[in-house]
Scaffold this motif. Structure first.
Motif, short mmCIF file in Angstrom:
data_model
loop_
_atom_site.label_atom_id
_atom_site.label_comp_id
_atom_site.label_asym_id
_atom_site.label_seq_id
_atom_site.Cartn_x
_atom_site.Cartn_y
_atom_site.Cartn_z
N VAL A 1 6.47 -8.52 -9.78
CA VAL A 1 6.49 -9.98 -9.71
C VAL A 1 5.73 -10.49 -8.50
CG1 VAL A 1 8.04 -11.94 -9.34
CG2 VAL A 1 8.61 -10.22 -11.04
N SER A 2 5.88 -9.80 -7.37
CA SER A 2 5.20 -10.23 -6.14
C SER A 2 3.77 -9.69 -6.04
CB SER A 2 6.00 -9.78 -4.92
OG SER A 2 6.13 -8.36 -4.89
N GLN A 3 3.28 -9.08 -7.12
CA GLN A 3 1.91 -8.57 -7.22
C GLN A 3 1.62 -7.42 -6.24
OE1 GLN A 3 -0.57 -12.06 -6.80
NE2 GLN A 3 -0.34 -12.59 -8.97
N GLU A 4 2.66 -6.75 -5.78
CA GLU A 4 2.45 -5.59 -4.92
C GLU A 4 1.88 -4.42 -5.71
OE1 GLU A 4 5.63 -4.60 -2.11
OE2 GLU A 4 6.55 -6.52 -2.62
N VAL A 5 2.25 -4.31 -6.99
CA VAL A 5 1.69 -3.25 -7.83
C VAL A 5 0.19 -3.45 -8.00
CG1 VAL A 5 1.73 -2.21 -10.12
CG2 VAL A 5 3.88 -2.87 -9.03
N ASP A 6 -0.24 -4.70 -8.22
CA ASP A 6 -1.67 -4.99 -8.31
C ASP A 6 -2.38 -4.69 -7.01
OD1 ASP A 6 -1.26 -5.85 -10.91
OD2 ASP A 6 -0.97 -7.95 -10.32
N ALA A 7 -1.70 -4.96 -5.90
CA ALA A 7 -2.30 -4.69 -4.59
C ALA A 7 -2.51 -3.20 -4.38
CB ALA A 7 -1.42 -5.26 -3.49
N LEU A 8 -1.57 -2.38 -4.88
CA LEU A 8 -1.74 -0.93 -4.77
C LEU A 8 -3.00 -0.47 -5.50
CD1 LEU A 8 1.93 0.34 -5.29
CD2 LEU A 8 0.62 0.37 -3.17
N GLU A 9 -3.21 -1.02 -6.70
CA GLU A 9 -4.40 -0.64 -7.47
C GLU A 9 -5.68 -1.09 -6.76
OE1 GLU A 9 -3.78 -2.40 -11.27
OE2 GLU A 9 -2.49 -0.77 -11.98
N VAL A 10 -5.63 -2.25 -6.13
CA VAL A 10 -6.82 -2.77 -5.45
C VAL A 10 -7.24 -1.87 -4.29
CG1 VAL A 10 -7.68 -4.67 -4.01
CG2 VAL A 10 -6.46 -5.17 -6.12
N ILE A 11 -6.27 -1.34 -3.57
CA ILE A 11 -6.60 -0.49 -2.42
C ILE A 11 -6.76 0.98 -2.81
CG2 ILE A 11 -5.47 -2.04 -0.80
CD1 ILE A 11 -3.10 -0.18 -0.70
N GLY A 12 -6.71 1.27 -4.13
CA GLY A 12 -7.02 2.61 -4.61
C GLY A 12 -5.84 3.55 -4.74
N ILE A 13 -4.62 3.03 -4.71
CA ILE A 13 -3.42 3.86 -4.86
C ILE A 13 -2.90 3.68 -6.28
CG2 ILE A 13 -1.05 4.27 -4.08
CD1 ILE A 13 -1.88 3.27 -1.34
N ASP A 14 -2.76 4.78 -7.00
CA ASP A 14 -2.25 4.70 -8.36
C ASP A 14 -0.75 4.39 -8.33
OD1 ASP A 14 -1.09 5.71 -10.99
OD2 ASP A 14 -3.23 5.99 -11.34
N PRO A 15 -0.30 3.31 -8.97
CA PRO A 15 1.12 2.95 -8.94
C PRO A 15 2.03 4.02 -9.54
CG PRO A 15 -0.19 1.10 -9.71
CD PRO A 15 -1.10 2.28 -9.67
N VAL A 16 1.54 4.74 -10.55
CA VAL A 16 2.36 5.79 -11.16
C VAL A 16 2.61 6.90 -10.15
CG1 VAL A 16 2.48 7.50 -13.00
CG2 VAL A 16 1.56 5.23 -13.47
N ARG A 17 1.55 7.31 -9.45
CA ARG A 17 1.70 8.36 -8.44
C ARG A 17 2.60 7.90 -7.30
NH1 ARG A 17 0.31 8.72 -2.86
NH2 ARG A 17 -1.69 7.72 -3.28
N TYR A 18 2.47 6.65 -6.89
CA TYR A 18 3.18 6.14 -5.72
C TYR A 18 4.64 5.80 -6.02
CZ TYR A 18 3.87 3.43 -1.41
OH TYR A 18 4.32 2.97 -0.21
#
Length: 265
Positions: free
Chosen positions: A132-149
């Motif tokens: 909701v707070s778009q932190e998942v999208d931010a992870l993708e932007v900086i190159g971190i896969d959300p599934v891995r993280y």
């Protein structure tokens, strides 16, 4: 005509949504296992610190409630089996009845339900808040896969800690039954436990552990997938948390029924 087709349309949409959810959960499972095993090859290794933190939250922090409930279940089973078997003069069978009920069924089931209500909901709430707070999208932007993280550490921690909690639950429940039943059977608690060990087979324990592994996968995937799918702000997070708990418990009970049917034929 619309009155006839509208229910069919609703059923079709619900079916498609359910199949889509199963496919998404399956993809999460494959990707999480891939990152856990081969993430280092792609520069996306799973962090050991994150795994240990998830193991603490899922397993260690759940020990008090699992222990208390397992002790209660053990005493309750002792009360019920003594009352039922005494009508047939078969009080001596209380030991084997409690041992097999706990190791095959109640230990894994009660532990899974407690972990689903505690950790499954926490996973959905945490990942949902990040979505909701778009932190998942931010992870993708900086190159971190959300599934891995987010997903891989939680899944592996659940796979390790739920069977471990199940073993603890089995031991505590049998100890609770021994505390209550030993006086009714005119034996000491230590003798009761020794008889339980003699009558319990590796297959009994293995059946409960096999269930716990499947339950762990269900709880983790439902909590994670529900969290990633959250929309609608804080209200959506609340709905996702409730949905994760309800779905996890329903799937656990249905899966347990299927296991029991095939493993006890």
């Amino acid at each position: 005509m619309n009155a006839f087709t509208r229910p069919l349309t609703s059923i079709g949409r619900a079916t498609v949504s359910a199949v889509e959810g199963i496919g998404y959960a399956g993809r999460l499972l494959v990707e999480s296992l891939y990152f856990a095993a081969f993430g280092w090859r792609t520069g996306q290794p799973m962090r050991p610190r994150a795994l240990l933190e998830q193991m603490r939250q899922i397993g260690v922090d759940a020990l008090p409630i699992v222990t208390m409930m397992s002790l209660t279940i053990g005493i309750m089973l002792g009360i019920q089996f003594i009352a039922a078997l005494s009508e047939f003069g078969a009080q001596s069978q209380v030991v084997v009845a409690v041992a097999k009920s706990v190791t095959r069924e109640f230990g894994a089931l009660i532990t899974a339900i407690l972990v689903a209500g505690r950790s499954g909901s926490a996973l959905a709430a945490r990942i949902g808040s990040m979505s909701v707070s778009q932190e998942v999208d931010a992870l993708e932007v900086i190159g971190i896969d959300p599934v891995r993280y987010l997903a891989a550490p939680a899944l592996l921690a659940m796979l390790v800690m739920l069977p471990a909690l199940t073993i603890v639950s089995d031991a505590v429940a049998i100890a609770g039954a021994a505390l209550y039943s030993s006086s009714a059977l005119n034996v000491t608690p230590s003798v009761y436990i020794m008889q339980t060990l003699a009558l319990t087979t590796p297959g009994d324990i293995g059946q409960g552990l096999a269930k716990s592994v499947v339950f762990a996968v269900l709880i983790a995937l439902i909590g994670i997938s529900t969290g990633f799918a959250v929309t609608g702000g804080a209200e959506g997070v609340g709905r996702a948390t409730t949905r994760a708990v309800v779905l996890s418990i329903c799937y656990i009970i249905v899966t347990d029924m299927i296991f029991s049917f095939f493993l006890n034929r």
